[in-house]
Design a protein around this motif. Structure first.
Motif, mmCIF file in Angstrom:
data_model
loop_
_atom_site.group_PDB
_atom_site.id
_atom_site.type_symbol
_atom_site.label_atom_id
_atom_site.label_comp_id
_atom_site.label_asym_id
_atom_site.label_seq_id
_atom_site.Cartn_x
_atom_site.Cartn_y
_atom_site.Cartn_z
ATOM 1 N N GLY A 42 0.949 -1.225 0.168
ATOM 2 C CA GLY A 42 0.090 -0.072 -0.025
ATOM 3 C C GLY A 42 0.862 1.226 0.073
ATOM 4 N N LYS A 43 2.293 1.122 -0.207
ATOM 5 C CA LYS A 43 3.077 2.287 -0.051
ATOM 6 C C LYS A 43 3.939 2.276 -1.308
ATOM 7 N N GLU A 44 4.538 3.606 -1.710
ATOM 8 C CA GLU A 44 4.963 3.895 -2.640
ATOM 9 C C GLU A 44 6.564 3.123 -2.507
ATOM 10 N N ARG A 45 7.420 2.893 -3.418
ATOM 11 C CA ARG A 45 8.650 2.393 -3.367
ATOM 12 C C ARG A 45 9.499 3.597 -2.883
ATOM 13 N N GLU A 46 10.273 3.144 -1.929
ATOM 14 C CA GLU A 46 11.081 4.231 -1.370
ATOM 15 C C GLU A 46 12.740 4.093 -1.537
ATOM 16 N N PHE A 47 13.529 5.020 -1.517
ATOM 17 C CA PHE A 47 15.043 4.731 -1.452
ATOM 18 C C PHE A 47 15.554 4.418 -0.091
ATOM 19 N N VAL A 48 16.422 3.416 -0.118
ATOM 20 C CA VAL A 48 16.721 2.946 1.203
ATOM 21 C C VAL A 48 18.266 3.418 1.266
ATOM 22 N N GLY A 49 19.040 3.188 0.158
ATOM 23 C CA GLY A 49 20.556 3.569 0.417
ATOM 24 C C GLY A 49 21.017 3.265 -0.942
ATOM 25 N N GLY A 50 22.224 3.977 -1.074
ATOM 26 C CA GLY A 50 22.931 3.707 -2.396
ATOM 27 C C GLY A 50 24.391 3.677 -2.305
ATOM 28 N N ILE A 51 25.201 3.332 -3.094
ATOM 29 C CA ILE A 51 26.613 3.154 -3.173
ATOM 30 C C ILE A 51 27.282 3.493 -4.501
ATOM 31 N N SER A 52 28.233 4.493 -4.501
ATOM 32 C CA SER A 52 28.925 4.764 -5.657
ATOM 33 C C SER A 52 29.759 3.541 -6.564
ATOM 34 N N ARG A 53 30.156 3.921 -7.616
ATOM 35 C CA ARG A 53 30.863 2.845 -8.392
ATOM 36 C C ARG A 53 31.901 2.057 -7.714
ATOM 37 N N SER A 54 32.822 3.022 -7.027
ATOM 38 C CA SER A 54 34.109 2.386 -6.214
ATOM 39 C C SER A 54 33.670 1.740 -4.835
ATOM 40 N N GLY A 55 32.445 2.321 -4.307
ATOM 41 C CA GLY A 55 32.269 1.949 -3.145
ATOM 42 C C GLY A 55 32.450 3.021 -2.036
ATOM 43 N N GLY A 56 33.159 4.049 -2.619
ATOM 44 C CA GLY A 56 33.838 5.055 -1.705
ATOM 45 C C GLY A 56 32.701 6.077 -0.974
ATOM 46 N N ARG A 57 31.449 5.952 -1.414
ATOM 47 C CA ARG A 57 30.568 6.945 -1.108
ATOM 48 C C ARG A 57 29.124 6.167 -0.939
ATOM 49 N N THR A 58 28.634 6.315 0.220
ATOM 50 C CA THR A 58 27.118 5.633 0.369
ATOM 51 C C THR A 58 26.206 6.932 0.762
ATOM 52 N N ARG A 59 25.007 6.496 0.797
ATOM 53 C CA ARG A 59 23.764 7.342 0.972
ATOM 54 C C ARG A 59 22.959 6.566 1.511
ATOM 55 N N TYR A 60 22.198 6.998 2.797
ATOM 56 C CA TYR A 60 21.156 6.429 3.345
ATOM 57 C C TYR A 60 19.745 7.377 3.587
ATOM 58 N N ALA A 61 18.506 6.603 3.615
ATOM 59 C CA ALA A 61 17.497 7.330 3.905
ATOM 60 C C ALA A 61 17.745 7.354 5.654
ATOM 61 N N ASP A 62 16.803 8.528 5.906
ATOM 62 C CA ASP A 62 17.176 8.796 7.577
ATOM 63 C C ASP A 62 16.439 7.558 8.350
ATOM 64 N N SER A 63 15.581 6.892 7.750
ATOM 65 C CA SER A 63 14.741 5.911 8.557
ATOM 66 C C SER A 63 15.748 4.721 8.664
ATOM 67 N N VAL A 64 16.897 4.637 8.079
ATOM 68 C CA VAL A 64 17.803 3.418 8.309
ATOM 69 C C VAL A 64 18.929 3.653 8.520
ATOM 70 N N LYS A 65 19.430 5.069 8.676
ATOM 71 C CA LYS A 65 20.802 5.489 8.966
ATOM 72 C C LYS A 65 21.349 4.868 10.113
ATOM 73 N N GLY A 66 22.306 4.333 10.453
ATOM 74 C CA GLY A 66 22.873 3.797 11.413
ATOM 75 C C GLY A 66 22.518 2.287 11.751
ATOM 76 N N ARG A 67 21.578 1.969 10.806
ATOM 77 C CA ARG A 67 20.987 0.673 11.095
ATOM 78 C C ARG A 67 21.515 -0.335 9.858
ATOM 79 N N PHE A 68 21.382 0.230 8.891
ATOM 80 C CA PHE A 68 21.772 -0.495 7.707
ATOM 81 C C PHE A 68 23.121 -0.040 7.076
ATOM 82 N N THR A 69 23.737 -0.920 6.240
ATOM 83 C CA THR A 69 24.829 -0.530 5.719
ATOM 84 C C THR A 69 25.061 -1.479 4.321
ATOM 85 N N ILE A 70 25.422 -0.486 3.108
ATOM 86 C CA ILE A 70 25.526 -0.990 1.760
ATOM 87 C C ILE A 70 26.910 -1.227 1.735
#
Length: 127
Positions: A42-70
């Motif tokens: 019943g909800k829209e698809r949402e961003f959880v996190g992402g990682i750059s090509r080399s893996g040197g940069r990651t980005r997370y949704a606030d809802s998972v920050k500190g709990r999830f790791t990419i």
């Protein structure tokens, strides 16, 4: 073009951990920025996190920050989502996606910027 296959989903108790994997076909995996998204009923698809090509940069949704790791292993053509301290609200189908954009360090949260998608894997967190 790349094909993506997620695995590792399942049932986990609140507070537990789960690791999702996304295996990519083809020899150009390292040229894609990779993202994880989720969609609850019943909800829209949402961003959880992402990682750059080399893996040197990651980005997370606030809802998972500190709990999830990419992370990613370009030699294995695989991207991972380590989920710790999961909550019932993390219950969703999780999708990995590949962005073949021109900027190697730009991890976008915009769903439509991703070009290829896996079929998804179900994660259910029980309370």
């Amino acid at each position: 073009q790349v094909q993506l296959v997620e695995s590792g989903g399942g049932l986990v108790q609140a507070g537990g951990s789960l690791r999702l994997s996304c295996a990519a076909s083809g020899r150009t995996f390292s040229t894609y920025v990779m993202g994880w998204f989720r969609q609850a009923p019943g909800k829209e698809r949402e961003f959880v996190g992402g990682i750059s090509r080399s893996g040197g940069r990651t980005r997370y949704a606030d809802s998972v920050k500190g709990r999830f790791t990419i992370s990613r292993d370009n030699a294995k053509n695989t991207v991972y989502l380590q989920m710790n301290s999961v909550k019932p609200e993390d219950t969703a189908v999780y999708y990995c996606a590949a962005d073949e954009g021109v900027f190697p360090f730009l991890v976008t949260t915009i769903l439509t910027e991703y070009d290829y998608w896996g079929q998804g894997t179900q994660v259910t967190v029980s309370s």
